[in-house]
Structures are given as structure tokens and as C-alpha cells.
Scaffold this motif. Structure first.
Motif, PDB file in Angstrom:
ATOM      1  N   CYS A   1      10.283  19.073   2.947  1.00 31.81           N
ATOM      2  CA  CYS A   1       9.033  18.711   3.926  1.00 31.81           C
ATOM      3  C   CYS A   1       9.557  18.580   5.444  1.00 31.81           C
ATOM      4  O   CYS A   1      10.220  17.350   5.332  1.00 31.81           O
ATOM      5  CB  CYS A   1       7.933  17.677   3.391  1.00 31.81           C
ATOM      6  SG  CYS A   1       6.850  17.667   4.497  1.00 31.81           S
ATOM      7  N   PRO A   2       9.304  19.244   6.384  1.00 34.98           N
ATOM      8  CA  PRO A   2       9.921  18.771   7.546  1.00 34.98           C
ATOM      9  C   PRO A   2       8.966  17.790   8.346  1.00 34.98           C
ATOM     10  O   PRO A   2       9.426  17.287   9.230  1.00 34.98           O
ATOM     11  CB  PRO A   2       9.761  20.202   8.498  1.00 34.98           C
ATOM     12  CG  PRO A   2       8.916  20.955   7.627  1.00 34.98           C
ATOM     13  CD  PRO A   2       8.686  20.700   6.275  1.00 34.98           C
ATOM     14  N   TYR A   3       8.151  17.400   7.606  1.00 34.93           N
ATOM     15  CA  TYR A   3       7.231  16.352   8.124  1.00 34.93           C
ATOM     16  C   TYR A   3       7.375  14.929   7.369  1.00 34.93           C
ATOM     17  O   TYR A   3       6.782  14.081   7.765  1.00 34.93           O
ATOM     18  CB  TYR A   3       5.683  16.637   8.139  1.00 34.93           C
ATOM     19  CG  TYR A   3       5.538  17.934   9.190  1.00 34.93           C
ATOM     20  CD1 TYR A   3       5.572  17.795  10.558  1.00 34.93           C
ATOM     21  CD2 TYR A   3       5.331  19.028   8.551  1.00 34.93           C
ATOM     22  CE1 TYR A   3       5.550  19.080  11.043  1.00 34.93           C
ATOM     23  CE2 TYR A   3       5.281  20.305   9.240  1.00 34.93           C
ATOM     24  CZ  TYR A   3       5.301  20.295  10.594  1.00 34.93           C
ATOM     25  OH  TYR A   3       5.173  21.410  11.212  1.00 34.93           O
ATOM     26  N   GLY A   4       8.055  14.851   6.517  1.00 30.85           N
ATOM     27  CA  GLY A   4       8.087  13.810   5.377  1.00 30.85           C
ATOM     28  C   GLY A   4       6.846  13.610   4.775  1.00 30.85           C
ATOM     29  O   GLY A   4       6.487  12.186   4.940  1.00 30.85           O
ATOM     30  N   ALA A   5       5.968  14.162   4.462  1.00 28.97           N
ATOM     31  CA  ALA A   5       4.655  14.123   4.006  1.00 28.97           C
ATOM     32  C   ALA A   5       4.285  13.733   2.509  1.00 28.97           C
ATOM     33  O   ALA A   5       3.234  13.602   2.151  1.00 28.97           O
ATOM     34  CB  ALA A   5       3.882  15.274   4.462  1.00 28.97           C
ATOM     35  N   LEU A   6       5.530  13.987   1.942  1.00 22.37           N
ATOM     36  CA  LEU A   6       5.151  13.547   0.542  1.00 22.37           C
ATOM     37  C   LEU A   6       6.023  12.468  -0.046  1.00 22.37           C
ATOM     38  O   LEU A   6       7.212  12.187   0.578  1.00 22.37           O
ATOM     39  CB  LEU A   6       5.751  14.843  -0.518  1.00 22.37           C
ATOM     40  CG  LEU A   6       4.810  16.188  -0.251  1.00 22.37           C
ATOM     41  CD1 LEU A   6       5.659  17.003   0.441  1.00 22.37           C
ATOM     42  CD2 LEU A   6       4.319  16.322  -1.424  1.00 22.37           C
TER      43      LEU A   6
ATOM     44  N   ASP B   1       2.592   4.640  -8.912  1.00 21.58           N
ATOM     45  CA  ASP B   1       2.766   5.072 -10.128  1.00 21.58           C
ATOM     46  C   ASP B   1       4.222   5.730 -10.138  1.00 21.58           C
ATOM     47  O   ASP B   1       4.891   6.008 -11.143  1.00 21.58           O
ATOM     48  CB  ASP B   1       2.108   5.939 -10.829  1.00 21.58           C
ATOM     49  CG  ASP B   1       1.463   6.910  -9.928  1.00 21.58           C
ATOM     50  OD1 ASP B   1       2.167   7.307  -9.073  1.00 21.58           O
ATOM     51  OD2 ASP B   1       0.568   7.752 -10.348  1.00 21.58           O
ATOM     52  N   GLY B   2       5.100   6.021  -9.054  1.00 22.91           N
ATOM     53  CA  GLY B   2       6.247   6.866  -9.063  1.00 22.91           C
ATOM     54  C   GLY B   2       5.993   8.262  -8.858  1.00 22.91           C
ATOM     55  O   GLY B   2       7.063   8.800  -8.747  1.00 22.91           O
ATOM     56  N   VAL B   3       4.666   8.733  -9.159  1.00 25.64           N
ATOM     57  CA  VAL B   3       4.633  10.049  -8.930  1.00 25.64           C
ATOM     58  C   VAL B   3       4.339  10.666  -7.550  1.00 25.64           C
ATOM     59  O   VAL B   3       3.689   9.851  -6.886  1.00 25.64           O
ATOM     60  CB  VAL B   3       3.494  10.385  -9.930  1.00 25.64           C
ATOM     61  CG1 VAL B   3       3.285  12.058  -9.955  1.00 25.64           C
ATOM     62  CG2 VAL B   3       3.745  10.022 -11.415  1.00 25.64           C
ATOM     63  N   MET B   4       4.632  11.695  -7.349  1.00 30.07           N
ATOM     64  CA  MET B   4       4.573  12.070  -5.669  1.00 30.07           C
ATOM     65  C   MET B   4       3.204  12.109  -5.608  1.00 30.07           C
ATOM     66  O   MET B   4       2.319  12.645  -6.305  1.00 30.07           O
ATOM     67  CB  MET B   4       5.203  13.530  -5.695  1.00 30.07           C
ATOM     68  CG  MET B   4       6.816  13.385  -5.593  1.00 30.07           C
ATOM     69  SD  MET B   4       7.420  12.560  -4.492  1.00 30.07           S
ATOM     70  CE  MET B   4       8.777  11.565  -5.269  1.00 30.07           C
TER      71      MET B   4
ATOM     72  N   ILE C   1       0.968  -1.308  -0.020  1.00 32.92           N
ATOM     73  CA  ILE C   1       0.051   0.045   0.035  1.00 32.92           C
ATOM     74  C   ILE C   1       0.708   1.134   0.018  1.00 32.92           C
ATOM     75  O   ILE C   1       1.995   1.403   0.376  1.00 32.92           O
ATOM     76  CB  ILE C   1      -1.116   0.055   1.374  1.00 32.92           C
ATOM     77  CG1 ILE C   1      -0.361   0.105   2.554  1.00 32.92           C
ATOM     78  CG2 ILE C   1      -1.912  -1.346   1.013  1.00 32.92           C
ATOM     79  CD1 ILE C   1      -1.213   0.468   3.701  1.00 32.92           C
ATOM     80  N   PHE C   2       0.339   2.088  -0.612  1.00 34.11           N
ATOM     81  CA  PHE C   2       1.046   3.576  -0.617  1.00 34.11           C
ATOM     82  C   PHE C   2       0.265   4.759   0.055  1.00 34.11           C
ATOM     83  O   PHE C   2      -0.487   5.439  -0.597  1.00 34.11           O
ATOM     84  CB  PHE C   2       1.293   3.934  -2.016  1.00 34.11           C
ATOM     85  CG  PHE C   2       2.148   2.791  -2.860  1.00 34.11           C
ATOM     86  CD1 PHE C   2       3.651   3.301  -2.774  1.00 34.11           C
ATOM     87  CD2 PHE C   2       1.889   1.794  -3.373  1.00 34.11           C
ATOM     88  CE1 PHE C   2       4.545   2.535  -3.560  1.00 34.11           C
ATOM     89  CE2 PHE C   2       2.623   0.928  -4.022  1.00 34.11           C
ATOM     90  CZ  PHE C   2       4.101   1.360  -3.758  1.00 34.11           C
TER      91      PHE C   2
ATOM     92  N   ILE D   1      -1.538  18.419  -5.017  1.00 35.03           N
ATOM     93  CA  ILE D   1      -0.307  18.115  -6.211  1.00 35.03           C
ATOM     94  C   ILE D   1      -1.211  18.059  -7.501  1.00 35.03           C
ATOM     95  O   ILE D   1      -2.074  16.905  -7.304  1.00 35.03           O
ATOM     96  CB  ILE D   1       0.489  17.141  -5.582  1.00 35.03           C
ATOM     97  CG1 ILE D   1       1.584  16.931  -6.657  1.00 35.03           C
ATOM     98  CG2 ILE D   1      -0.366  15.692  -5.341  1.00 35.03           C
ATOM     99  CD1 ILE D   1       3.045  16.077  -6.102  1.00 35.03           C
ATOM    100  N   ASN D   2      -0.663  18.444  -8.456  1.00 35.21           N
ATOM    101  CA  ASN D   2      -1.165  18.352  -9.683  1.00 35.21           C
ATOM    102  C   ASN D   2       0.019  17.082 -10.249  1.00 35.21           C
ATOM    103  O   ASN D   2       0.880  17.376 -10.743  1.00 35.21           O
ATOM    104  CB  ASN D   2      -1.158  19.287 -10.659  1.00 35.21           C
ATOM    105  CG  ASN D   2      -1.544  19.105 -12.099  1.00 35.21           C
ATOM    106  OD1 ASN D   2      -1.656  17.827 -12.809  1.00 35.21           O
ATOM    107  ND2 ASN D   2      -1.824  20.182 -12.874  1.00 35.21           N
ATOM    108  N   LYS D   3      -0.655  15.708 -10.172  1.00 36.19           N
ATOM    109  CA  LYS D   3       0.224  14.736 -10.572  1.00 36.19           C
ATOM    110  C   LYS D   3       0.700  14.608 -11.983  1.00 36.19           C
ATOM    111  O   LYS D   3       1.797  14.310 -12.453  1.00 36.19           O
ATOM    112  CB  LYS D   3      -0.410  13.507 -10.156  1.00 36.19           C
ATOM    113  CG  LYS D   3      -0.656  13.345  -8.603  1.00 36.19           C
ATOM    114  CD  LYS D   3      -1.056  11.646  -8.468  1.00 36.19           C
ATOM    115  CE  LYS D   3       0.105  11.084  -8.157  1.00 36.19           C
ATOM    116  NZ  LYS D   3      -0.291   9.307  -7.745  1.00 36.19           N
ATOM    117  N   ASP D   4      -0.179  15.487 -12.978  1.00 39.16           N
ATOM    118  CA  ASP D   4       0.197  15.526 -14.304  1.00 39.16           C
ATOM    119  C   ASP D   4       1.461  16.438 -14.475  1.00 39.16           C
ATOM    120  O   ASP D   4       2.193  16.197 -15.494  1.00 39.16           O
ATOM    121  CB  ASP D   4      -1.285  15.967 -15.102  1.00 39.16           C
ATOM    122  CG  ASP D   4      -0.952  15.908 -16.552  1.00 39.16           C
ATOM    123  OD1 ASP D   4      -0.436  14.809 -16.897  1.00 39.16           O
ATOM    124  OD2 ASP D   4      -1.396  16.754 -17.105  1.00 39.16           O
ATOM    125  N   LYS D   5       1.799  17.324 -13.548  1.00 36.92           N
ATOM    126  CA  LYS D   5       2.643  18.188 -13.695  1.00 36.92           C
ATOM    127  C   LYS D   5       4.086  17.755 -13.092  1.00 36.92           C
ATOM    128  O   LYS D   5       5.197  18.046 -13.364  1.00 36.92           O
ATOM    129  CB  LYS D   5       2.421  19.614 -13.234  1.00 36.92           C
ATOM    130  CG  LYS D   5       1.563  20.203 -14.238  1.00 36.92           C
ATOM    131  CD  LYS D   5       1.650  21.891 -13.898  1.00 36.92           C
ATOM    132  CE  LYS D   5       2.735  22.567 -14.653  1.00 36.92           C
ATOM    133  NZ  LYS D   5       2.953  23.942 -14.638  1.00 36.92           N
TER     134      LYS D   5
END
Lengths: 145, 411
Positions: A100-105, A110-113, A40-41, A85-89
């Protein structure tokens, strides 16, 4: 705006928030079909050791460093303060991970953020992690700032 | 007359527009750019060649950005002189532009050392701008052999961008290792091996002595034939406007903690300027997009009259090649702590009880937690460093501190 408040002392380290998050963002109607036998992601992370556990979601910072640093302008903040986040961009350069100081991304399947958008962009009523938490270790509440 | 004028149209310029507009919603802004394009993200040119983005998606802001922010933009114009006393900019078409507050965000220019015979090479380019990328694209096909001079961030991102579209890539660098500006020797060797496995060839500790149209003779005597040549030796801050106006310059345009130059009403941001690096306590050029945006943003706020400081800059990079990611930040000074495991190369640099820098190659997840330790200069004896060095996590902070961090918005 409403954000997720983290009540560390109530966290059971059950990781259900992670599963509900992954399910809510899977686009599938059946939790078993969406998650069974799959890595899971989730967009929320449970940190734990033998003494401590807490869930860490995106804080939707007022002065979001990820938005300022994004090299492809995939990250933006809307008028309510929701960081999206716009995953397309996104080109998966990981600059948001660097700042990110929270490690939230983190990268999705699919490898996209991907990141927590408080279930405001996936057709849910309120954050699925909060709804699924059995012990109110995370709550969806009006933030002070 | 525009209240605000910005020379430039990239990250620092956009940051400045957004900084100004966070304070002053109406004061007119004019941007001057020597390019013909809507603002685009320069670091994306390698992703463009790779096919991971396109002209539309690499726009750095939406099409209505200038209109929405009440900006006039002069495309294809070069500012040739600035006068702080007359508050005037002279353009290459002999027109002048008046300003009340000016941001110089002129970026950098490729540095090409004198090399014999370079003029005889027809198919050559730098790799800094969209037009460079378009030029390179027009030079290459599946049978091309490409020579890249420079194994830094620009040269190697270029290599990644075109590797699958050409027959062979050779990268030559005078340094004895690749990515010398961001990696230590051991880390560089690891990344080099990965790139070699993907098919990039390296000749290090060597340089081009002489060119003919399709071949380079190296100092070592080796000869490298090529169909196209990419010059990625380095860049130089574009400081001429401020230098000619007798403003303070070193390597880059000198700015104070308000992002102002030594000249009245003139600010500078982005790759043309220096920032104060908190990890080395030195002023230096930090040619990074996030730094450019933030400097521009702070300059914009100050230009619009809201006093704002820019005081947390440092070198930092997130970059990847063919799926191998690396994140680096700060300065590599003090005690070196190796926290590598089988999967991931990880080094910390600790001085005066604080984290000053780190290098991670491999699993870079949540690395921003380390960046925050540097940025805030968190004393390492206040956190569980043994825990955090294995994996970035907020648990390593004391209970009250991590509560404060995660629930800041509710206090």
C-alpha cells in the motif's frame, strides 16, 4: 464514488479524526467507554511535524494493489469501488502493508488487519472522521475517477 | 472449443481469469489443474497447520468463482504437451484441448537434490501444496521430532506451522544463515535468535549426507534423529511444457513485457516464469503470490486483446514468525543506509539516487510507502529522505507532490 478528500492546509493536527474513527469502529455506544485509557487503533493516520500535518486515509484506489496482492483474498473491492477487508479470512501476513503506497492498512487491536471502509460497513451514515473534523480538513466528496 | 485455456489453478490462473473478464465478459475459459481442489492460496498451508485458517477460508476465491466467470475446469488432469502450431494441449488421459490463447501457469516443483538413502525414509514430504500439508499433519504428533532440510521461506513457515504440535524441530541448511534469499547476514541472525528462543534448533553450513529411515547423517558427522522429514531445499520452475515445445527458457519460462512467451498465442505467469526485476534490471523468477497474480492479470488482458504492460516487478516479501514481522523489497545493491533503532532493524539500499531495496524487521508499519519509492524510482533528492528513513510518511514528499498523491481521485 464518494471518497475522502484531504485538505492539508486546514488540518490542525488535533487527531480527532483518529478518535472518531476508533469510536465508530468500536461497536460501543459511548465514546468515553470506548476510548478512555485505551490505546486506539484508528484506520486513518495523522502525519505531523512542526510545520505540516495531514490526515491519510485509504484512497480506495481504482487498481488497488492491496487487493491484488492479498494472499488470502481477504481484501476485495465491491461494485461501487469500496475496498473492504474480510477479517475472518485475513491471516495477518502484512503483504497489504508491503504494497500500500499510503500506509493505509494496519493491524487492529486483535492483531488482524483493518482498513478504512468509509464507514459503509459499520452502520454509520458517512465517515465518522469527516463528521468529527472541526475544520473540514477532510471532506466526503464525489471523486472524479 | 475454449477461446482461452489456462494450465494451472492458483494465483496466476485466477489473475488471468480476472484479467480476461475485465476485457471479455463472455469468451469461454477452460482451466486445467492436476490438483483436485477448488483454487486455494498455497502460502496459507502453514497457517492451516497453525490453525489460523481452515480449508474453507483458505479458498483463494469464492465457491461460485468458476461459474460466475463462465469457466470450465478440468480437475486432476495434467497437461503433458503443448503445440503452438496446432494450438493444442495433450492431457495425461490422452484427450486434447484446443485453444486460441493459452496461459501456462504451472508453478514450481520442489527441488530435491540426490541424497543417499532418501528412499528409505517413509515419512517425508515437501511443503508446497495442500496435500503436502495434509501429509505432514498425518505424520506428526506431540512427541514427534521433525527435521526440516532448508531454512528458506518455505522451511521456516513450515516450522512455525507445526512447532506447537510437535516435540522438536531441527532445521538444517547448507547456507551459513537462514532466509538467505531475503535477509542480509545481520538481519538473518536477528530472526534466527528469535526462532531459537521460540524453540526451533538450527544446524547451518551443513547438509545431509545420508539418510536411514529415522535418522540423517550430516556432512559434519552430526546425526539428527527424526520421526518426519520435510524437504524444503528449494523449488524449480515447472518449465517442461514450454521447453519441450521449443519455447525460450532460462531458469524460468522467458516472457516479454506482455507476459507472452516466445511461442505464438502462449503466455506464461507465476512461479514457472521469469519477470523483469526493475531493481536489478535482470529477468528472474519472482516466486511470490502477488507477482503471480499481477502477471496473470496482465497476461489475461493481453490474451483478451487489451494491450497491457507488466513493467514494475521486483522481489518483495512480507513474512512473520511467531509475532516478529519483516518486510523486504527490491535488490540489496549500492550504498547501505542503516536506520535501525532499538526496536527495529532497518536497512536501505540506495543506488543512482534512488531507493533500490530495503529490509525491515520489527515495526513494519506503512512500509508500502518505501515500496512505492522503489517502484516509481522516486529521485531521493526530491523528497526529505532524512525524515522518511526514520518513518514511512507522505510528509516527506514536496507539498504539490503529496497533494497529487493523496488527492489523485479528485483531479
Amino acid at each position: 464514488m464518494k471518497k475522502i478528500k484531504v485538505n492539508e492546509k486546514w488540518c490542525l493536527a488535533c487527531h480527532l479524526c483518529e478518535y472518531y474513527c476508533a469510536f465508530a469502529n468500536s461497536g460501543k455506544g459511548d465514546m468515553v467507554k470506548a476510548l478512555q485509557n485505551r490505546k486506539i487503533f484508528p484506520r486513518i493516520t495523522v502525519e505531523e511535524n512542526d510545520k505540516i500535518s495531514l490526515a491519510v486515509p485509504c484512497r480506495h484506489c481504482d487498481d488497488a494493489p492491496c487487493v491484488k496482492a492479498c494472499i488470502s483474498s481477504a481484501l476485495s473491492v465491491d461494485s461501487d469501488g469500496l475496498v473492504q477487508i474480510n477479517k475472518d479470512k485475513c491471516v495477518s501476513c502484512f503483504t497489504c502493508v508491503l504494497v500500500c503506497p499510503y500506509g493505509a492498512l494496519s493491524p487492529g487491536e486483535d492483531g488482524v488487519m483493518q482498513k478504512c471502509e468509509l464507514c459503509q460497513t459499520n452502520g454509520q451514515q458517512e465517515p465518522a472522521c469527516v463528521a468529527g473534523c472541526p475544520n473540514r480538513a477532510i471532506e466526503y466528496k464525489e471523486a472524479a475517477e | 472449443m475454449s477461446k482461452y485455456v489456462i494450465i494451472g489453478n492458483s494465483a496466476a490462473a485466477v489473475g488471468c481469469v480476472e484479467g480476461i473478464r475485465s476485457v471479455d465478459k463472455t469468451g469461454k475459459i477452460t482451466l486445467i489443474t492436476n490438483e483436485p481442489h477448488h483454487t486455494y492460496s498455497r502460502p496459507l498451508i502453514s497457517y492451516l497447520l497453525l490453525g489460523k485458517t481452515d480449508r474453507e477460508r483458505m479458498k483463494y476465491r469464492p465457491d461460485d468463482f468458476y461459474e460466475k466467470n463462465n469457466c470450465d475446469i478440468l480437475f486432476g488432469k495434467t497437461a503433458v504437451a503443448v503445440s503452438a502450431a496446432a494450438k493444442k494441449i495433450l492431457l495425461d488421459d490422452d484427450n486434447t484441448v484446443q485453444f486460441e490463447k493459452l496461459l501456462v501457469a504451472t508453478g514450481s516443483v520442489p527441488f530435491v537434490p540426490p541424497m543417499e538413502g532418501l528412499d528409505s525414509v517413509n515419512k517425508k514430504c515437501s511443503f508446497m501444496s495442500l496435500s503436502d500439508a495434509e501429509k505432514l499433519q498425518s505424520f506428526i504428533n506431540k512427541d514427534s521430532e521433525v527435521l526440516i532440510i532448508g531454512a528458506g521461506l518455505i522451511g521456516l513457515k513450515c516450522a512455525e506451522g507445526i512447532l506447537n504440535s510437535v516435540k522438536k524441530i531441527t532445521v538444517v541448511d547448507l547456507a551459513d544463515r537462514i532466509l538467505a534469499s531475503i535477509l542480509d547476514k545481520e538481519g538473518a541472525a536477528k530472526v534466527q535468535k528469535h526462532l531459537e528462543e521460540k524453540g526451533v534448533s538450527f544446524i547451518l553450513g551443513d547438509s545431509a549426507a545420508k539418510f536411514t529411515e529415522n535418522s540423517a547423517l550430516l556432512k559434519s558427522g552430526k546425526e539428527v534423529p527424526f520421526d518426519a522429514l520435510v524437504l524444503a531445499v528449494g523449488v524449480r520452475p515447472n518449465i517442461s511444457l514450454i521447453k519441450d515445445a521449443d519455447g525460450d527458457i532460462r531458469k524460468g519460462i522467458v516472457t516479454d513485457d506482455h507476459c507472452k512467451t516466445s511461442l505464438d498465442n502462449i503466455y506464461a505467469a507465476g512461479d514457472c516464469s521469469e519477470s523483469f526485476d526493475i531493481t536489478s534490471a535482470e529477468s528472474k523468477v519472482l516466486a511470490l503470490l502477488p507477482n503471480a497474480y499481477s502477471q496473470g492479470f496482465v497476461a489475461g488482458k493481453n490474451m483478451a486483446g487489451e494491450e497491457t504492460l507488466y513493467i514494475s516487478a521486483m522481489p518483495m516479501n512480507a513474512i512473520g514468525f511467531f509475532g516478529l514481522h519483516m518486510i523486504t523489497a527490491g535488490s540489496y545493491v549500492g550504498e547501505v543506509i542503516d536506520a535501525s533503532d532499538n526496536e527495529t532493524y532497518k536497512k536501505f539500499f540506495v543506488k543512482d539516487g534512488c531507493l533500490k531495496g530495503y529490509i525491515i524487521i520489527g515495526d513494519v508499519s506503512r512500509a508500502g510507502i518505501y515500496t512505492s519509492l522503489i517502484k516509481e524510482q522516486v529521485p531521493l533528492d526530491t523528497i526529505d529522505f532524512e525524515l522518511i528513513k526514520r518513518k514511512p510518511q507522505l510528509m516527506a514528499f514536496a507539498k504539490t507532490e503529496r497533494d497529487l498523491r493523496v488527492n489523485k481521485a479528485f483531479l
